[in-house]
Design an enzyme around this catalytic site. Structure first.
Site, PDB file in Angstrom:
ATOM      1  N   GLU A 154      -8.068  14.722   0.755  1.00 28.81           N
ATOM      2  CA  GLU A 154      -8.626  14.316  -0.536  1.00 28.81           C
ATOM      3  C   GLU A 154      -7.512  13.598  -1.274  1.00 28.81           C
ATOM      4  OE1 GLU A 154      -9.056  16.052  -4.744  1.00 28.81           O
ATOM      5  OE2 GLU A 154     -10.025  17.417  -3.338  1.00 28.81           O
ATOM      6  N   CYS A 162      -8.590  16.404  -9.938  1.00 31.09           N
ATOM      7  CA  CYS A 162      -9.028  15.286  -9.103  1.00 31.09           C
ATOM      8  C   CYS A 162     -10.381  14.756  -9.551  1.00 31.09           C
ATOM      9  CB  CYS A 162      -9.064  15.704  -7.643  1.00 31.09           C
ATOM     10  SG  CYS A 162      -9.869  17.282  -7.353  1.00 31.09           S
TER      11      CYS A 162
END
Length: 501
Positions: A260, A297
């Site tokens: 990620e 994020c």
């Protein structure tokens, strides 16, 4: 009690060198520096553990996951104390993150008990079929092998030592080697102690879990290139993740890298919603943008709105809300420095107007707000790059057609958000086919910070949000990253996996 050691296949191990932590408050502590030799010993331990751990029953693994959860909770006060010192995060945030971590372990335990994740299939033999008989074929998902996990800087618990990657790999039946993040080595060690206690309590092979602390780039490279490691889980920067991804691809035996790597999580503010409740949306955005100093994020860094009086009012409301947010401590000095560099990079771009400027130094972060036209946005890739921190950018577009163009211009994202009312449905319908190809999660009338750990969750997206668009690092689907399908044709019952008999 902290030892400053690595946990290598059940043995607490020192190294030749040490490094000092850089806490936001309190005294720095010394920890052993990881080396490729530590990685090698941990990987060999994981491989030695695989044959026994991978064949445990689902119930045995579920009970093990629950024991890890219990052991973490038993160390709750200690984890909160060291976690707040190292990260600067408030105690309530650490306690909430600990609850998410332990609840995730229990969710995975419940999920593997059901067995649905195994995707079992069977085609019975048809011995009388013409012109040729059909064989008995059964299929099931099997563990892939030892997994490497890189701890994340922004989540000392939920995406680190016993976080989602570790928990899902253990649930799948894969031993794990964690490279701890140097931003919170003390937190990582205490959690490793909890996992070690659970391993001992259940009499498992000690190679089921190892923690290698600190270390330079060579440690990470040694981990992803070790021939006994069969998959990698990573949460971090685009540059670091891409470098490791490329190393995995260049191995003699390439392995999957589930990374990620970042996202700006755009919001699209549709006209009727902005006219009816633009100020409320602005206030909500300010809260989401600055939550945890913007170090999520899923931080919604960009808002797209059609120009006009309502857009002007929205920008002003966002400025006013952000101006009330005090400076916050960032996770590391490096992250704080990168945030200031990102702000300077955005401010220097053609057509960018500063709406709210701030002063922040050292490890402190203050919010910034900028505005740019859709024309100046187009073709300027710098403006689409993630700035890790509480920085917001408003893109004002000329009309709905340009909003669609802006949507198409984004790279892959973890999330995309629509703020819309009933009168905006037609425009929302035009945006949906675009956003479905851009993001792993699409929201309406909400904010993406706060990722529910549930069966239906997707925390991933097209590159560069993640390196594998078919996977998620949150939710029970994350377990399938560490499995591969195996078909069994005409095997005697005694040779089949227990779950296929």
């Amino acid at each position: 009690m902290l030892t400053g050691k690595h946990l290598i296949a059940g043995i607490w191990t020192l190294g030749e060198a040490t490094f000092k932590s850089s806490p936001a408050s309190g005294e720095a502590m010394e920890f052993s520096v990881g080396t490729p030799a530590h990685v090698n010993a941990a990987a060999k331990g994981a491989e030695a553990a695989f044959s026994s751990y991978s064949v445990l029953t689902r119930e045995e693994r579920a009970v093990f996951l629950e024991r890890i959860s219990d052991e973490i909770e038993a160390r709750g006060a200690e984890i909160t104390a060291i976690g707040t010192s190292e990260s600067g995060l408030p105690a309530a945030r650490l306690e909430g993150e600990r609850g998410r971590t332990t609840a995730q372990l229990r969710l995975f335990a419940s999920h593997i008990r059901k067995g649905d994740y195994l995707d079992r299939r069977q085609d019975d033999a048809l011995p009388d079929r013409k012109p040729a008989p059909r064989q008995d074929i059964r299929m099931i998902e099997r563990p892939i092998g030892p997994v490497a996990v890189f701890g994340a800087s922004n989540f000392p618990l939920a995406f680190s030592t016993a976080g989602g990657d570790t928990a899902s790999a253990l649930a799948a039946g894969c031993p794990v080697v964690v490279k701890g993040h140097s931003a919170h080595p003390g937190t990582g060690e205490i959690v490793a102690q909890a996992i070690d206690a659970a391993i001992k309590a259940h009499g498992l092979h000690p190679g089921v879990f190892s923690l290698v602390q600190g270390g330079k780039r060579d440690v990470g490279e040694a981990l992803v290139q070790h021939p006994l490691i069969k998959a990698v889980g990573f949460t971090g920067s685009l540059a670091g993740g891409r470098a490791l991804f490329d190393l995995c691809a260049r191995r003699p035996e390439p392995i999957p890298f589930f990374g990620e790597l970042g996202s700006v999580n755009p919001m699209f503010l549709l006209p009727n919603a902005v006219a009816a409740r633009g100020a409320a949306i602005a206030a909500g955005w300010a809260g989401s943008l600055t939550m945890g100093a913007g170090q999520f994020c899923t931080n919604p860094g960009i808002a797209v709105v059609i120009e006009g009086a309502e857009a002007t009012a929205f920008v002003e409301a966002a400025r006013a809300a952000l101006a009330q947010v005090p400076n916050q401590t960032m996770l590391t000095d490096g992250i704080a420095s990168a945030y200031r560099q990102g702000e300077a990079r955005v401010a220097a771009q053609t057509g960018v107007r500063a709406v709210l400027t701030s002063v922040c130094d050292l490890r402190q972060a203050a919010p910034y707000l900028f505005e740019v036209s859709g024309d100046d946005w187009q073709g300027n890739h710098v403006l689409s790059e993630e700035v890790f921190g509480p920085l917001g950018l408003v893109i004002t577009v000329k009309n709905a057609a340009q909003m669609l163009e802006i949507a198409r211009s984004f790279d892959g994202q973890l999330t995309a958000t629509l703020h819309l009312d009933e009168g905006d449905i037609a425009l929302g319908q035009s945006l949906m086919p675009i956003l479905e190809r851009k993001a792993g999660r699409i929201l309406a009338n909400g904010f993406p910070t706060g990722v529910e750990v549930v069966d239906a969750q997707v925390h991933g997206g097209p590159y560069p949000a993640s390196t594998n668009f078919g996977a998620t690092s949150v939710g029970t689907l994350s377990i399938r990253r560490w499995l591969r399908p195996v078909a069994y044709q005409n095997l005697p019952e005694a040779l089949l996996p227990v779950d296929l008999r």
